[in-house]
Design a protein around this motif. Structure first.
Motif, mmCIF file in Angstrom:
data_model
loop_
_atom_site.group_PDB
_atom_site.id
_atom_site.type_symbol
_atom_site.label_atom_id
_atom_site.label_comp_id
_atom_site.label_asym_id
_atom_site.label_seq_id
_atom_site.Cartn_x
_atom_site.Cartn_y
_atom_site.Cartn_z
ATOM 1 N N ARG A 243 -15.162 63.407 -15.362
ATOM 2 C CA ARG A 243 -16.284 62.473 -15.323
ATOM 3 C C ARG A 243 -15.988 61.291 -14.405
ATOM 4 N NH1 ARG A 243 -16.270 63.591 -20.884
ATOM 5 N NH2 ARG A 243 -15.504 61.519 -21.380
ATOM 6 N N LEU A 244 -14.747 60.816 -14.399
ATOM 7 C CA LEU A 244 -14.379 59.724 -13.498
ATOM 8 C C LEU A 244 -14.471 60.165 -12.036
ATOM 9 C CD1 LEU A 244 -11.372 58.183 -15.436
ATOM 10 C CD2 LEU A 244 -13.593 57.111 -15.029
ATOM 11 N N ASP A 245 -14.042 61.386 -11.753
ATOM 12 C CA ASP A 245 -14.192 61.919 -10.392
ATOM 13 C C ASP A 245 -15.658 61.968 -9.985
ATOM 14 O OD1 ASP A 245 -11.543 62.313 -9.575
ATOM 15 O OD2 ASP A 245 -11.438 64.295 -10.505
ATOM 16 N N SER A 246 -16.502 62.375 -10.904
ATOM 17 C CA SER A 246 -17.937 62.441 -10.634
ATOM 18 C C SER A 246 -18.508 61.050 -10.380
ATOM 19 C CB SER A 246 -18.657 63.105 -11.810
ATOM 20 O OG SER A 246 -20.034 63.138 -11.598
ATOM 21 N N LEU A 247 -18.089 60.091 -11.189
ATOM 22 C CA LEU A 247 -18.547 58.719 -10.990
ATOM 23 C C LEU A 247 -18.075 58.159 -9.653
ATOM 24 C CD1 LEU A 247 -18.034 57.203 -14.543
ATOM 25 C CD2 LEU A 247 -20.212 57.515 -13.346
ATOM 26 N N ALA A 248 -16.890 58.560 -9.228
ATOM 27 C CA ALA A 248 -16.366 58.094 -7.940
ATOM 28 C C ALA A 248 -17.277 58.527 -6.796
ATOM 29 C CB ALA A 248 -14.955 58.625 -7.728
ATOM 30 N N GLU A 249 -17.840 59.715 -6.905
ATOM 31 C CA GLU A 249 -18.762 60.206 -5.878
ATOM 32 C C GLU A 249 -20.053 59.389 -5.854
ATOM 33 O OE1 GLU A 249 -19.400 64.322 -6.687
ATOM 34 O OE2 GLU A 249 -17.284 64.834 -6.433
ATOM 35 N N GLN A 250 -20.443 58.864 -6.988
ATOM 36 C CA GLN A 250 -21.706 58.133 -7.105
ATOM 37 C C GLN A 250 -21.568 56.647 -6.798
ATOM 38 O OE1 GLN A 250 -23.315 58.877 -11.027
ATOM 39 N NE2 GLN A 250 -22.650 61.009 -10.954
ATOM 40 N N HIS A 251 -20.349 56.129 -6.829
ATOM 41 C CA HIS A 251 -20.128 54.692 -6.653
ATOM 42 C C HIS A 251 -19.055 54.441 -5.594
ATOM 43 C CE1 HIS A 251 -22.600 53.877 -10.180
ATOM 44 N NE2 HIS A 251 -21.960 54.876 -10.774
ATOM 45 N N PRO A 252 -19.457 54.479 -4.336
ATOM 46 C CA PRO A 252 -18.477 54.368 -3.248
ATOM 47 C C PRO A 252 -17.655 53.072 -3.256
ATOM 48 C CG PRO A 252 -20.719 54.685 -2.373
ATOM 49 C CD PRO A 252 -20.812 54.641 -3.866
ATOM 50 N N LEU A 253 -18.210 51.992 -3.773
ATOM 51 C CA LEU A 253 -17.478 50.727 -3.760
ATOM 52 C C LEU A 253 -16.226 50.759 -4.637
ATOM 53 C CD1 LEU A 253 -20.413 48.132 -3.818
ATOM 54 C CD2 LEU A 253 -18.944 48.764 -1.888
ATOM 55 N N VAL A 254 -16.242 51.582 -5.662
ATOM 56 C CA VAL A 254 -15.088 51.662 -6.560
ATOM 57 C C VAL A 254 -14.499 53.079 -6.609
ATOM 58 C CG1 VAL A 254 -15.757 49.703 -8.004
ATOM 59 C CG2 VAL A 254 -16.612 51.998 -8.552
ATOM 60 N N SER A 255 -14.869 53.905 -5.647
ATOM 61 C CA SER A 255 -14.453 55.303 -5.691
ATOM 62 C C SER A 255 -12.943 55.477 -5.627
ATOM 63 C CB SER A 255 -15.130 56.109 -4.578
ATOM 64 O OG SER A 255 -14.699 55.669 -3.317
ATOM 65 N N GLU A 256 -12.269 54.697 -4.797
ATOM 66 C CA GLU A 256 -10.825 54.846 -4.674
ATOM 67 C C GLU A 256 -10.128 54.538 -6.000
ATOM 68 O OE1 GLU A 256 -7.132 53.033 -2.101
ATOM 69 O OE2 GLU A 256 -9.136 52.982 -1.220
ATOM 70 N N ALA A 257 -10.551 53.475 -6.654
ATOM 71 C CA ALA A 257 -9.954 53.112 -7.948
ATOM 72 C C ALA A 257 -10.256 54.174 -9.003
ATOM 73 C CB ALA A 257 -10.475 51.755 -8.403
ATOM 74 N N LEU A 258 -11.488 54.668 -9.031
ATOM 75 C CA LEU A 258 -11.848 55.688 -10.015
ATOM 76 C C LEU A 258 -11.067 56.976 -9.797
ATOM 77 C CD1 LEU A 258 -15.709 55.175 -10.266
ATOM 78 C CD2 LEU A 258 -13.994 54.650 -12.006
ATOM 79 N N ILE A 259 -10.862 57.357 -8.542
ATOM 80 C CA ILE A 259 -10.099 58.567 -8.242
ATOM 81 C C ILE A 259 -8.644 58.393 -8.672
ATOM 82 C CG2 ILE A 259 -9.174 59.948 -6.324
ATOM 83 C CD1 ILE A 259 -11.958 59.547 -4.970
ATOM 84 N N THR A 260 -8.104 57.209 -8.443
ATOM 85 C CA THR A 260 -6.727 56.930 -8.863
ATOM 86 C C THR A 260 -6.591 57.011 -10.382
ATOM 87 O OG1 THR A 260 -6.359 55.517 -6.943
ATOM 88 C CG2 THR A 260 -4.889 55.192 -8.828
ATOM 89 N N ILE A 261 -7.531 56.415 -11.091
ATOM 90 C CA ILE A 261 -7.502 56.438 -12.555
ATOM 91 C C ILE A 261 -7.697 57.865 -13.063
ATOM 92 C CG2 ILE A 261 -8.693 55.663 -14.648
ATOM 93 C CD1 ILE A 261 -9.307 53.045 -13.026
ATOM 94 N N ALA A 262 -8.613 58.604 -12.447
ATOM 95 C CA ALA A 262 -8.852 59.994 -12.845
ATOM 96 C C ALA A 262 -7.583 60.821 -12.689
ATOM 97 C CB ALA A 262 -9.987 60.593 -12.014
ATOM 98 N N GLY A 263 -6.859 60.601 -11.603
ATOM 99 C CA GLY A 263 -5.611 61.321 -11.400
ATOM 100 C C GLY A 263 -4.573 60.971 -12.441
ATOM 101 N N SER A 264 -4.511 59.709 -12.809
ATOM 102 C CA SER A 264 -3.568 59.278 -13.832
ATOM 103 C C SER A 264 -3.903 59.904 -15.190
ATOM 104 C CB SER A 264 -3.594 57.750 -13.939
ATOM 105 O OG SER A 264 -2.709 57.309 -14.915
#
Length: 67
Positions: free
Chosen positions: A19-40
């Protein structure tokens, strides 16, 4: 906590990561942080799976393939 309960929580963690990966696609301003958190979160889920497979299941006599 029984190993199946932990594995159930592992699946929840994988779902959160997705779900965090999906949100990263929808919110480019915070996508890098969301992808990092999703990976963690995904790495944590994987570590819990390994813990169950190597520490809990052998002690309880359960076969990891049948969990």
């Amino acid at each position: 906590m029984h190993s199946n309960a932990i594995l159930h929580e592992v699946q929840h963690l994988y779902n959160v990561s997705d779900r965090l990966d999906s949100l990263a696609e929808q919110h480019p301003l915070v996508s890098e942080a969301l992808i990092t958190i999703a990976g963690s979160v995904r790495n944590t889920a994987t570590l819990l799976e390994v813990l169950v497979a190597t520490r809990i299941m052998p002690l309880s006599g359960l076969d990891p393939a049948n969990a």
